[in-house]
Design an enzyme around this catalytic site. Structure first.
Site, PDB file in Angstrom:
ATOM      1  N   HIS A  77       0.835  -1.195   0.000  1.00  0.00           N
ATOM      2  CA  HIS A  77       0.000   0.000   0.000  1.00  0.00           C
ATOM      3  C   HIS A  77       0.877   1.255   0.000  1.00  0.00           C
ATOM      4  O   HIS A  77       1.254   1.752   1.059  1.00  0.00           O
ATOM      5  CB  HIS A  77      -0.901   0.013   1.239  1.00  0.00           C
ATOM      6  CG  HIS A  77      -1.828  -1.163   1.317  1.00  0.00           C
ATOM      7  ND1 HIS A  77      -1.402  -2.435   1.620  1.00  0.00           N
ATOM      8  CD2 HIS A  77      -3.174  -1.257   1.122  1.00  0.00           C
ATOM      9  CE1 HIS A  77      -2.439  -3.264   1.611  1.00  0.00           C
ATOM     10  NE2 HIS A  77      -3.524  -2.594   1.321  1.00  0.00           N
ATOM     11  N   HIS A  79      -4.154   3.073  -3.344  1.00  0.00           N
ATOM     12  CA  HIS A  79      -4.327   2.621  -1.959  1.00  0.00           C
ATOM     13  C   HIS A  79      -3.622   1.301  -1.701  1.00  0.00           C
ATOM     14  O   HIS A  79      -2.828   1.184  -0.780  1.00  0.00           O
ATOM     15  CB  HIS A  79      -5.820   2.506  -1.634  1.00  0.00           C
ATOM     16  CG  HIS A  79      -6.101   2.053  -0.241  1.00  0.00           C
ATOM     17  ND1 HIS A  79      -6.000   0.743   0.151  1.00  0.00           N
ATOM     18  CD2 HIS A  79      -6.470   2.734   0.861  1.00  0.00           C
ATOM     19  CE1 HIS A  79      -6.296   0.641   1.438  1.00  0.00           C
ATOM     20  NE2 HIS A  79      -6.584   1.825   1.884  1.00  0.00           N
ATOM     21  N   GLU A 115     -17.000  -4.106  24.677  1.00  0.00           N
ATOM     22  CA  GLU A 115     -16.141  -5.268  24.790  1.00  0.00           C
ATOM     23  C   GLU A 115     -14.943  -5.209  23.854  1.00  0.00           C
ATOM     24  O   GLU A 115     -13.819  -5.564  24.225  1.00  0.00           O
ATOM     25  CB  GLU A 115     -16.941  -6.545  24.517  1.00  0.00           C
ATOM     26  CG  GLU A 115     -18.079  -6.821  25.505  1.00  0.00           C
ATOM     27  CD  GLU A 115     -19.364  -6.080  25.166  1.00  0.00           C
ATOM     28  OE1 GLU A 115     -19.410  -5.413  24.106  1.00  0.00           O
ATOM     29  OE2 GLU A 115     -20.331  -6.164  25.948  1.00  0.00           O
ATOM     30  N   HIS A 130     -27.357 -15.505  25.681  1.00  0.00           N
ATOM     31  CA  HIS A 130     -26.322 -15.360  26.703  1.00  0.00           C
ATOM     32  C   HIS A 130     -25.601 -16.657  27.024  1.00  0.00           C
ATOM     33  O   HIS A 130     -24.669 -16.653  27.824  1.00  0.00           O
ATOM     34  CB  HIS A 130     -26.960 -14.803  27.987  1.00  0.00           C
ATOM     35  CG  HIS A 130     -27.243 -13.339  27.907  1.00  0.00           C
ATOM     36  ND1 HIS A 130     -27.920 -12.788  26.856  1.00  0.00           N
ATOM     37  CD2 HIS A 130     -26.925 -12.306  28.721  1.00  0.00           C
ATOM     38  CE1 HIS A 130     -28.013 -11.476  27.030  1.00  0.00           C
ATOM     39  NE2 HIS A 130     -27.414 -11.156  28.147  1.00  0.00           N
TER      40      HIS A 130
END
Lengths: 764, 764
Positions: free
Chosen positions: A92, A363, A511, A574
């Site tokens: 890149h 890119h 998280e 859960h």
């Protein structure tokens, strides 16, 4: 020749100007440049000094063209990137071409580091979150004098066995490993040799090259937040009015891709909340991502969002050549001490390429020979590939002595500090070097079968609190579930903006950022032992960060409670099913599922003793009895016999369980023994640790001749056939969970003693 | 008795006022309430009508107290939640108590739905992103007349086998399944019976109850974005100047936890970018999360962030009793048609509880008998648990006839539409009912061994483009990797704010939101077949959304390219290792790894024919030859023989491969056969499909008597022992990848023909 001052003179001149304030004067209107720099002798209160010189142009082939040395350095960076990508025909080039100016200013003018000891504790940290542009950093490290990136390394970019990137086979050689892949986050040390450094009599770097990490988009900025948190925490804990022994900045470059990822918003919201004033992030605002103009998917107002997150925001409108704008922005950012700063730097991706700049084609692919030539022409770059002009080389060469001086001065300062503040110094050293107290393990609680039953999440809290007393680097928290995960350290308060010396980190419901921030903390200093917590099922939210822990050898402890259908009423969203299997399949993770008190303590022992592997502890919500035969030592073997009424290593049947189901296996064994069977019960707390044992040991636990085996685990049976063999039986759950009291679900799902007994009779 | 108008009269009165503008007049200053409502006969241009009545208080035991009917209804909702959580001694009463006013207004005054046909296509959608408060929705559905939530169901909240929530065993019974667990996103239909509905002669609901989903925090708002995208897309494609046949709103309630999750920022950034004007989100701003006051981790300026994301933002300061404020906010939100709206509603969590309101203790636990009594006292609620006062019941009872009228009118409108726009109507019906054209499979390309080698990612694109011509519901895109994932539909443009009728969705670098948005699209209408794409390794970023696809049976197609070390130079951060195993362990996922053209077509066939299971296609970056013996039919079996020179189902050895390694297995077989061995080569493209086959079929492919088996796959060997057995060999990769050209890595990692041959000789 327009330059009137040679580099050697310039370097000398800087010494003269040390302690003077930065001046705006210039000796020449066309080719002046300034070198704000640091005074090695006054590190505790950084002041910049400046001198201005004209560029030397000893190697400028076209003598009529005058090129400033800064521009020449910037173009050197650009062409090192262009040439390396071209040679590899892969990579890149766009970002390095656009970000070379800010890269140059950071590494040449702003940052404090020692290229010959990349692990110097008090160095400034740098994170390239938009790391597909890793050639930017390779080029900078090369110029700055890091031994890890020689010219031949640049030429081996992306090749097998190279250091730029290398490959991950040699986990023994830190830093080398981290150069693999598409590097997303690397720090000063990430490309170093990493033989153990013995930097001074003070610093014994047993874990020399701990700073290294790779990560897909967005994780780098979160790692940066972790680094800045670590600095703020240590500074608050250890700095004294007469000695700022901890004092460095964390710089990050992130791109549009990082900005789009949710994790970056999570992490930056926390950075704002915590007021991480020494975190300075450069947003490479180039409007191009792989699919084209960011207009197609990214039209939000980033500045405003960061203001909403509590950041100071500065816009550098000309990042391509606006060197003074960049410098001024950094100065302003440093002046804002109660907020992190985002410097939005508008750049042109692939700057200098006449036909490909500002397009997605630059890119992620080599420019091609024709366009490389055109770019050389366009930027007036007459050199061969990989060439660093002598004046540029000479200019950068000062970083080696200066870096050594910076570190030496800090070492002297630390020696002073140690004299005055013996206890604090010892604690800080333990964090810097991961020196564990000789008797730390004695802090771990032990249990007997008589100890009342308890949930392993509660036992985990007892361990955490015991360890916090002896491990100064233990720090962590939960994603808004502290009271369910049982992770609060009772002797400490909350790490907050006003109380950064505390050790309970409140991550909020974030998280993914939590995991990546812990990676940053772990990689800041080897003695940090960060832990973080949520429900086991929500590892799905942070899996990418856990994988990076494993890949870059960050020994984060993942405290994952509510580890099965045993959590009951919260139901299938859960209840983890496939999670144990999914982590057992992940390289370099230690997946631990303790069955009781001793095994929980053993799991923590293993976690602390494995700083290069993340440990995931799967812990129960429900109470579990303390079983006869479990032990800390057993956990270290991964799998071990907790009871056996056979002789000659030939039981009729082997029952294998983990965590909350070990109790069921033990109960089934009792019944089977009453019927006259010889039964062995094996706790299989960590498959990875068992894999590491000798063949003899494995045979002693799971003798090949005994094919009558039954496994029981309240999770997917996927993978268990390796353990129980073709003739064995697996008892587990291969569908989603259910919502009801836990006992009811166990029964309905057949995770019962009766099922084990029946299977044992079938196979034996 | 203060009320002067009975409900039956009120209902009558509404009819009279239909077509009139909403008036602010009130007949009584103390107990008036207004019922803005919808005119069934003018659905295409919604106009609200209002009448004001006084509350009837037939059941108000304390006759001196006057309680408005709205307040009474709101308190009914609160106490249904309180009582259910109390009875279960488990659950989250706080949110329902705080959000009851907005819930009441939405379900009673604003939303268009038919409680007796929850799957009516043009219904307004509602998502409870902060779904731990699912009792709010259970109570609302109960009041609104949904047959799925009777009083006895409320009493069984969180119990085994109940409908509130139930459990996931009965995948046959749509809706029931989705009520399990901690419900985070549910829609009008999510709790319904879901016997197939045959709503009218026009609408044949073969997939009656498709709207249902569970999801951990943050996913609900992303699902909502998907629903709103689906509406905007269908409206642009099918509406005519004389008939807005698609025309509904999507309402979401989200909480602080949702706001903190990165996925919500990703999704909301896209919603702003796309200008989803009919998405109206209520942010329940109650300042409490599980760990306490949100001050400890969440101090950003949410309003400003949403403005930055391109949303219209309204603040309702009194969400506890400010009914008119809420109504006005919704009116304003509807008036803003080019932006989604966030209505920040400041509420008190646990409103009404004298000792626990505004504290985390009311977030996730029952109030306790004493506090329930105190709350009854405080809110003046004299009724028994689970009691719905007659006047409230009567008031809500009108939704059954009104809902039926709404749907009947829409059906009539559709009949008109169909007459005028036959083709469009057929296409829309196909999307509403998932009617696949009889010959759709003929569109799938086929290949022979002579077809030039190609990457399966390219073959995937050929399939997608072929299918887009015959499947009107196919829509999707990539997370900024369209040109690498090869996902562009060439005949369509980009789905954008100004071109929502197009089908190429540009998700930006937002994998997690992408997955959850696709879940929303899939659940909007059964005929939608959303696909989304990124590199296979980045499934780690979206794993939580994929799990929800599997759990709520959303048949999203995950197009995951660059599926192994075969991607080469990008290195270990980009090279999946454990990912195949991790999804094979996940319930209800179809993990497909095709080896060539026919297998890629077969994988798409399987994906389309399994609307209740998400399919993950692992596709190669590198070219692969078209192998003799592969077939679409073979893929449907999951594992099948592609070549065999043995007879009597007793080859000397069975070689088993998937994807790019099937070629290696085939080449090894050729060599072994030359040496006189009888060798079977098995393609194991999908373990789950193979598991579904009969024992006879399995024995025909993997005869128990043949224990000489070798597997080869460029990924973790975890799980393969089940297939190759105790005596077999697995060839794979149980460590992280490396950065180099792909061929080099294959060789260095031993994923070679030679390794297969050697292993085959060892085992046979």
């Amino acid at each position: 020749m327009a330059s009137s001052l040679h580099l050697s003179q310039a370097f000398l001149a800087r010494a003269v100007y040390l302690n003077s304030d930065r001046t705006a004067s210039s000796l020449s209107s066309t080719s002046t440049l300034s070198f704000p720099t640091l005074k090695p002798s006054s590190l505790s209160r950084r002041r910049t000094a400046t001198t201005t010189i004209r560029a030397t142009a000893v190697e400028t082939l076209d003598k009529t063209a005058e090129v400033s040395l800064v521009e020449k350095s910037v173009n050197t960076i650009r062409f090192l990137a262009i040439d390396a990508v071209e040679k590899a025909n892969s990579g890149h080039p766009g970002l390095p071409m656009g970000c070379a100016p800010m890269g140059h200013i950071l590494y040449d003018e702003i940052m404090r580091y020692n290229p010959k000891n990349p692990s110097w504790f008090n160095r400034d940290r740098f994170v390239l979150s938009a790391g597909h542009g890793c050639m930017l950093q390779y080029a900078l490290l090369h110029l700055a004098g890091y031994d890890s990136v020689k010219e031949e390394d640049l030429k081996q970019f992306r090749q097998w066995g190279s250091k730029t990137p290398g490959h991950p086979e040699n986990f023994e050689t830190y830093g080398i490993e981290v150069t693999t892949g598409l590097i997303i986050i690397i720090c000063l040390i990430s490309l170093c040799y990493c033989e153990p450094f013995f930097v001074s009599s003070v610093m014994n770097f047993n874990y020399p090259c701990i700073f290294c990490c790779l990560g897909p988009l967005g994780q780098g900025i979160a790692n940066g937040v972790g680094l800045a948190l670590a600095e703020k925490h240590l500074a608050a804990r250890f700095n004294k009015p007469d000695s700022e022994i901890v004092d460095h900045y964390t710089y990050v470059i992130l791109g549009d891709g990082c900005q789009m990822e949710g994790i970056s918003n999570e992490a930056c919201s926390l950075a704002g909340h915590w007021g991480l004033g020494k975190l300075i992030a450069f947003y490479d605002d180039n409007h191009i991502s792989i699919d084209g103009d960011t207009e197609i998917a990214f039209t939000e107002n980033v500045d405003q969002r960061f203001e909403a997150l509590g950041w100071h925001v500065i816009w550098v409108k000309n990042g391509n050549t606006g060197y003074d704008e960049i410098r001024a922005a950094i100065k302003e950012a440093k002046a804002v001490t109660d907020k992190p700063t985002l410097i939005k730097v508008t750049t042109t991706i692939g700057f200098g390429s006449p036909n490909k700049a500002n397009s997605y084609s630059v890119h992620g692919a080599a420019l091609g020979a024709k366009e490389v030539d055109a770019t050389r022409q366009n930027l007036g770059w007459p050199y061969e590939p990989f060439h660093v002009p002598e004046d540029v080389k000479k200019h950068w060469s000062r970083h080696t002595p200066e870096g050594a001086a910076l570190e030496a001065e800090w070492n002297a300062k630390f020696a002073e500090y140690e004299k005055k503040y013996k206890e604090e110094a010892a604690e800080l050293k333990a964090i810097i070097n991961r020196e564990l107290p000789a008797d730390w393990e004695k802090a771990l609680p032990t249990y007997t079968p008589e100890t009342p039953a308890d949930a392993t999440r509660n036992l985990s809290q007892a361990n955490l609190n015991a360890l916090a007393k002896v491990l100064p680097g233990l720090i962590g928290g939960s994603a808004d579930l502290a009271s369910s995960n049982m992770t609060l350290l009772k002797q400490f308060g909350d790490f907050q903006k006003a109380t950064p010396e505390e050790r309970n980190v409140r991550f909020g419901v974030r998280e993914h950022a939590m995991g990546a921030i812990c990676n940053g903390i772990a990689l800041h200093s080897p003695g940090f032992i960060p832990y973080c917590a949520t429900f086991f099922v929500f590892t799905d939210y942070m899996r990418a960060a856990i994988r990076i822990s494993a890949l870059c050898e960050a020994g984060v402890i993942y405290v994952m409670t509510h580890d099965s259908i045993g959590l009951g009423e919260d139901g299938p969203t859960h209840q983890p099913i496939e999670h144990l299997a999914s982590f057992r399949a992940m390289p370099n993770v230690l997946m631990l599922r303790p069955a009781d008190g001793n095994e929980t303590a053993g799991s923590y022992r293993v976690a602390v003793l494995n700083p290069k592997r993340p440990s995931i502890l799967a812990l129960s919500r429900q109470k579990l009895p303390n079983l006869p035969g479990t032990s800390i030592e057993g956990v270290e073997k991964g799998g071990y016999t907790i009871s056996d009424n056979s002789s000659g290593n030939k039981p009729d049947v082997i029952l294998i369980g983990t965590g909350s189901e070990l109790e069921i296996a033990a109960a089934a064994a009792d019944d089977l023994r009453k019927e006259g069977k010889t039964v062995r019960v094996v706790s299989f707390v960590s498959w990875e640790l068992f894999d590491d044992q000798s063949d003899e040991y494995k045979e002693s636990v799971l003798p090949a001749a005994v094919t009558a085996r039954v496994s029981i685990e309240a999770g997917s049976t996927f993978g268990w056939h390796k353990i129980v063999g073709s003739k064995g039986k697996t008892i587990g759950i291969d569908r989603f969970g259910a919502s009801a009291p836990a006992g009811k679900i166990y029964k309905e799902y057949g995770i019962t003693k009766e099922a084990v007994i029946s299977a044992a009779k079938e196979v034996s």
